[in-house]
Design an enzyme around this catalytic site. Structure first.
Site, PDB file in Angstrom:
ATOM      1  CB  SER A  49      -1.518  -0.197   1.214  1.00 46.65           C
ATOM      2  OG  SER A  49      -2.075   0.907   0.881  1.00 46.65           O
TER       3      SER A  49
ATOM      4  CG  HIS B 273      -4.693  -3.248  -0.091  1.00 46.23           C
ATOM      5  ND1 HIS B 273      -4.324  -2.523  -1.210  1.00 46.23           N
ATOM      6  CD2 HIS B 273      -4.401  -2.396   0.980  1.00 46.23           C
ATOM      7  CE1 HIS B 273      -3.941  -1.646  -0.818  1.00 46.23           C
ATOM      8  NE2 HIS B 273      -4.299  -1.740   0.233  1.00 46.23           N
TER       9      HIS B 273
ATOM     10  CG  ASP C 227      -6.299  -3.277  -3.911  1.00 46.59           C
ATOM     11  OD1 ASP C 227      -6.913  -3.041  -2.820  1.00 46.59           O
ATOM     12  OD2 ASP C 227      -4.930  -3.614  -4.151  1.00 46.59           O
TER      13      ASP C 227
END
Length: 506
Positions: free
Chosen positions: A178, A465, A437
């Site tokens: 991320s 994710h 995601d």
């Protein structure tokens, strides 16, 4: 063994924290808590005697030599697996509350155990307990940026190299997920002499002011039959949000009662909070699909289309969304749904540093000054409420920090110019993304080239994710298992290349 012949220092940056909505942030924290709970058993196996906590004093401003102010940055070291002196090193940068559990479980820990690696974990500046000594006042957040964080990594690199007598032969490979996935890629781009290769999982390397593509991607995932979605499901979600919005203008008290709101959302800002919170429940389910956060896409669609055995009664879309909200509140043990914009602002105005888990103020500041990432719903293809506009999302920047909406595009443009956006032209960066995601929209998923070489990437068709960063489970989809093997193959290839280059210079 390849790792003993070409030593590898693996920088693991796990700051998978890119969400802005209140409930979406809470679901992110729950995802982290689930991961940490799973890590406890691994920690018991490893034992505490090999884990130590430390501090390093970092410059508040790495780019001003006349400013000698510092802050204390926390880190952990785990020597349980390390085959000194030739073993590799895994380095883990955590955004929220860095603990020894973060260096005890995950795909990186499995690789560390296999290859005899030293494990490190360090907090991002101004998060956890690595806080500006004067608190989180706006003027003290001036040195909170990804640029300063990368400089912290460079200083930490030097510190660890000296502490463990590492040499030029120790090859660094960075990992991150991320936001930290973006940092991993950027660290390779800005400090190529320090990091030989980088893995960037679910990494939003492109800053985006109006991130309407997020909501659109959620809608597409809700249609994905491979993960339990359907056209009927996304249509039901769209219908439900339209019904909530319509009823709110006729009878807002009834809406507040149906969704068990803590207060009646009488003004528009509170109503936007409600619509954002309801959207967060759906978006969080998609983003963390099958990661034990709330429910899976299949479960959600079962509720929204009456396909679940538990919800056989035929009910209109509005009431099915009410049921979904009840499931969320029950699982999170929240007595009511807080939709007060005033309370949101008050919480974000809290500048004390007593809570290690406090992250929302700092992250909001970074969205206002660097990244944007505002998940709007003004696009016609958005399955949620059109009340969630760019203006409603960015007003918080002025309320909290005095940052005007007109200045935001310039901040976003600078970030993309500084790092390269989604076409960074950086060699030996592996971009890993999941098809479910929504954050893949700001990562690198296509065939991008630099110097004639294809960008390295792994696309996991049905994955969520940062799912590739977790420890493997028997229930994982085959595509996810294959992706982890592919990541390992890339790292081995980089290490082999580094070894060959080292031999040529001897």
């Amino acid at each position: 063994m390849l790792f003993s012949e070409a030593q590898c220092l693996i920088l693991l940056l796990v700051l998978n924290f890119t969400d802005a909505g209140r409930i979406l942030m809470q679901m992110k924290q729950r995802a982290r808590d689930v991961q940490l709970q799973k890590a406890k058993q691994q920690l018991l196996t490893v034992g505490l005697q090999h884990v130590k906590e430390g501090r390093i004093h970092q410059q508040l401003d790495h780019f001003n030599r006349q400013d000698d102010n510092t802050f204390s940055q926390r880190f952990f070291v785990n020597e349980a697996f390390w085959q000194s002196p030739d073993g590799p090193v895994c380095f883990f940068l955590d955004l929220i509350n860095c603990t020894l559990l973060h260096i005890s479980s995950g795909h990186h820990v499995d690789m560390a155990a296999e290859h005899g690696a030293l494990l490190l974990a360090v907090e991002h500046r101004f998060y956890g307990i690595s806080i500006h000594p004067d608190g989180l006042e706006t003027e003290n957040l001036a040195h909170l940026s990804s640029q300063q964080a990368l400089a912290d990594l460079a200083v930490f690199h030097q510190y660890i190299s000296q502490s463990f007598s590492l040499s030029r032969r120790n090859i660094w490979i960075s990992f991150g997920g991320s936001y930290s996935g973006a940092l991993s890629a950027w660290f390779r781009g800005k400090f190529p002499h320090l990091v030989f290769g980088a893995v960037a999982s679910s990494a939003p390397v492109e800053a985006k002011l109006d991130f309407s593509a997020y909501s659109n991607a959620v809608g597409l995932s809700l249609m994905n039959e491979a993960v339990g979605g359907s056209e009927k499901c996304v249509s039901a979600v769209r219908e439900a949000f339209g019904a909530v919005e319509a009823l709110m203008f006729r009878n807002v008290s009834q809406v507040a009662k149906d969704f068990s709101c803590c207060q009646i959302p009488k003004d528009q800002q509170d109503q936007v909070e409600l619509m954002q919170s309801l959207a967060d429940i759906v978006m969080g389910t998609v983003q963390y699909n099958e990661e034990s956060v709330l429910m899976s896409i299949s479960d959600l669609c079962g509720v929204m289309t009456n396909q679940s055995e538990a919800y056989e009664e035929e009910r209109e879309a509005y009431h099915r969304l009410v049921q979904l909200s009840q499931i969320y509140r029950s699982s999170s043990e929240e007595p009511c749904l807080d939709v007060s914009h005033e309370k949101t602002v008050k919480d974000l105005m809290d500048t004390t540093v007593q809570s290690e888990r406090r992250t929302a103020r700092q992250w909001t500041y970074q969205t206002c000054t660097e990244f944007g990432f505002y998940q709007t719903c003004e696009d016609a293809s958005c399955p949620f409420s059109g009340m969630v506009t760019l203006r409603s999302q960015t007003e918080i920047c002025l309320e909290l920090f005095g940052i005007t909406q007109n200045s935001l595009p310039g901040h976003i443009a600078f970030t993309n110019t500084y790092y390269g956006g989604d076409d960074p032209h950086t060699l030996r960066v592996l971009y890993v993304n999941g098809g479910v995601d929504p954050w893949k929209e700001l990562s690198v998923v296509g065939n991008r080239t630099d110097g004639g070489e294809e960008a390295e990437r792994v696309f996991i068709k049905d994955s969520a994710h940062c799912a590739d960063m977790m420890r493997g489970r028997a229930t994982d989809r085959r595509s996810l298992k294959t992706a982890r093997q592919e990541i390992e193959r890339h790292v081995r290839s980089w290490l082999k290349t580094a070894q060959q280059e080292e031999k040529r210079t001897e």
